[in-house]
Design a protein around this motif. Sequence first.
Motif, PDB file in Angstrom:
ATOM      1  N   ARG A  48      22.583   1.674   6.546  1.00  0.00           N
ATOM      2  CA  ARG A  48      21.743   0.964   5.576  1.00  0.00           C
ATOM      3  C   ARG A  48      20.792   0.066   6.350  1.00  0.00           C
ATOM      4  N   CYS A  49      19.606  -0.176   5.817  1.00  0.00           N
ATOM      5  CA  CYS A  49      18.690  -1.121   6.457  1.00  0.00           C
ATOM      6  C   CYS A  49      17.620  -1.560   5.460  1.00  0.00           C
ATOM      7  N   PRO A  50      17.271  -2.859   5.458  1.00  0.00           N
ATOM      8  CA  PRO A  50      16.204  -3.297   4.559  1.00  0.00           C
ATOM      9  C   PRO A  50      14.813  -2.970   5.112  1.00  0.00           C
ATOM     10  N   VAL A  51      13.852  -2.738   4.223  1.00  0.00           N
ATOM     11  CA  VAL A  51      12.447  -2.631   4.618  1.00  0.00           C
ATOM     12  C   VAL A  51      11.633  -3.611   3.781  1.00  0.00           C
ATOM     13  N   ALA A  52      10.500  -4.046   4.338  1.00  0.00           N
ATOM     14  CA  ALA A  52       9.574  -4.921   3.603  1.00  0.00           C
ATOM     15  C   ALA A  52       8.194  -4.759   4.240  1.00  0.00           C
ATOM     16  N   HIS A  53       7.382  -3.876   3.659  1.00  0.00           N
ATOM     17  CA  HIS A  53       6.061  -3.648   4.252  1.00  0.00           C
ATOM     18  C   HIS A  53       5.098  -2.969   3.283  1.00  0.00           C
ATOM     19  N   HIS A  54       3.833  -3.041   3.642  1.00  0.00           N
ATOM     20  CA  HIS A  54       2.766  -2.415   2.854  1.00  0.00           C
ATOM     21  C   HIS A  54       2.105  -1.278   3.625  1.00  0.00           C
ATOM     22  N   GLU A  55       2.223  -1.329   4.959  1.00  0.00           N
ATOM     23  CA  GLU A  55       1.626  -0.296   5.812  1.00  0.00           C
ATOM     24  C   GLU A  55       2.698   0.281   6.726  1.00  0.00           C
ATOM     25  N   GLY A  56       3.517   1.174   6.184  1.00  0.00           N
ATOM     26  CA  GLY A  56       4.606   1.736   6.982  1.00  0.00           C
ATOM     27  C   GLY A  56       4.591   3.245   7.013  1.00  0.00           C
ATOM     28  N   ASN A  57       3.482   3.793   6.513  1.00  0.00           N
ATOM     29  CA  ASN A  57       3.320   5.232   6.357  1.00  0.00           C
ATOM     30  C   ASN A  57       2.935   5.832   7.708  1.00  0.00           C
ATOM     31  N   TYR A  58       3.966   6.267   8.450  1.00  0.00           N
ATOM     32  CA  TYR A  58       3.733   6.733   9.825  1.00  0.00           C
ATOM     33  C   TYR A  58       2.970   8.044   9.827  1.00  0.00           C
ATOM     34  N   PHE A  59       1.944   8.099  10.670  1.00  0.00           N
ATOM     35  CA  PHE A  59       1.136   9.316  10.796  1.00  0.00           C
ATOM     36  C   PHE A  59       0.935   9.634  12.267  1.00  0.00           C
ATOM     37  N   MET A 114      -1.401   2.766   5.091  1.00  0.00           N
ATOM     38  CA  MET A 114      -0.930   2.161   3.850  1.00  0.00           C
ATOM     39  C   MET A 114       0.108   3.066   3.170  1.00  0.00           C
ATOM     40  N   ASN A 115       1.128   2.440   2.566  1.00  0.00           N
ATOM     41  CA  ASN A 115       2.152   3.200   1.847  1.00  0.00           C
ATOM     42  C   ASN A 115       1.497   4.132   0.829  1.00  0.00           C
ATOM     43  N   SER A 116       2.048   5.318   0.682  1.00  0.00           N
ATOM     44  CA  SER A 116       1.421   6.289  -0.225  1.00  0.00           C
ATOM     45  C   SER A 116       1.424   5.788  -1.663  1.00  0.00           C
ATOM     46  N   SER A 117       2.356   4.868  -1.994  1.00  0.00           N
ATOM     47  CA  SER A 117       2.398   4.310  -3.356  1.00  0.00           C
ATOM     48  C   SER A 117       1.341   3.231  -3.551  1.00  0.00           C
ATOM     49  N   LEU A 118       0.677   2.789  -2.461  1.00  0.00           N
ATOM     50  CA  LEU A 118      -0.267   1.663  -2.443  1.00  0.00           C
ATOM     51  C   LEU A 118       0.427   0.332  -2.728  1.00  0.00           C
ATOM     52  N   LYS A 119       1.747   0.333  -2.805  1.00  0.00           N
ATOM     53  CA  LYS A 119       2.469  -0.896  -3.150  1.00  0.00           C
ATOM     54  C   LYS A 119       3.260  -1.410  -1.947  1.00  0.00           C
ATOM     55  N   PHE A 120       3.437  -2.727  -1.906  1.00  0.00           N
ATOM     56  CA  PHE A 120       4.345  -3.342  -0.943  1.00  0.00           C
ATOM     57  C   PHE A 120       5.760  -2.962  -1.363  1.00  0.00           C
ATOM     58  N   VAL A 121       6.581  -2.517  -0.402  1.00  0.00           N
ATOM     59  CA  VAL A 121       7.967  -2.196  -0.758  1.00  0.00           C
ATOM     60  C   VAL A 121       8.908  -3.176  -0.077  1.00  0.00           C
ATOM     61  N   CYS A 122       9.860  -3.691  -0.831  1.00  0.00           N
ATOM     62  CA  CYS A 122      10.866  -4.607  -0.307  1.00  0.00           C
ATOM     63  C   CYS A 122      12.186  -4.158  -0.911  1.00  0.00           C
ATOM     64  N   LYS A 123      12.968  -3.404  -0.140  1.00  0.00           N
ATOM     65  CA  LYS A 123      14.203  -2.846  -0.680  1.00  0.00           C
ATOM     66  C   LYS A 123      15.098  -2.380   0.453  1.00  0.00           C
TER      67      LYS A 123
END
Lengths: 80, 224
Positions: free
Chosen positions: B138-149, B105-114
């Motif tokens: 440049r590239c768009p992202v839109a996800h809630h679980e993109g926190n690569y580990f 899950m993103n560290s912000s806990l938020k869905f990001v679309c930007k």
Amino acid sequence: MIKARVTVTLKNGVLDPQGKAIEGALGSLGFEGVHQARQGKVFDLELDTADKAKAEADLKAMCEKLLANTVIENYTIAID
Amino acid sequence: MKSAVVQLPGLNRDRDMIAALTKISGKAPITVWQTETSIPDDVDLIVIPGGFSYGDYLRCGAIAARMPVMQAIKEKAEKGVKVLGVCNGFQILVEAGLLPGALMMNSSLKFVCKEVKLEIVNAETDFTRAYEKGQIIRCPVAHHEGNYFVDQETLKSMNGNGQVVFRYAEGTNPNGAIEDIAGVVNARGNVLGMMPHPENLIEAAHGGSDGRGIFASALDVIAA
């Protein structure tokens, strides 16, 4: 029939943003001294077998194949 | 060059992906449903698009990764066929064990679309030859679980053999991913997973075409 509970938790060292948020919320509710909160998952399973050894082997396979992501998670199996 | 787009319940970026592949290669990709157990021999590029397969139940991509089509994709990947996973497609590839690491899950806990900036870390893969090393796109992202580990040991070997392909640049890491990693390849270099959506930045109507090079490279249609 055998009843089992599988508990899946994040490995040490893996960041848990939800756990962090819960830890913060507990603090803001006035519960002091919560060092760490880590969030996990619980699965309650009922298996159509009386063979405990087979159930244990099956549950282990289920954890490895689906219930846990062993890159980031540990699991424990408890059989009733 | 023939391409295929994988379809699973809950994936919703398949049409964007089909449009991008069609526009860039001049040929429509075939579509492959999740229950299929083989992929035609003449397919050179398999794409798993983004979305929310199986409602993101259990873990993102976890259930999709266990569908029959994934076994067929594994067999093709072992033979050297190119596989590209975008967003949920990336999550499916890590869950299937075709790529190292995990997406949390993103560290912000938020869905990001930007929109983010990506640095091309490795321009020598089959997917990035159209770019130059160090280039920022440049590239768009839109996800809630993109926190690569990924664990430190694996990370070290990935850095050593060019498996980190894209990093979020200029402070635009939207999810807390380790070392700003946005996209990785397998050791052989024929399976790429990335969180950003290059299919949504391929023509003037999108406001830019920075993402086009990934498809041009993979489809072998780089303009001279």
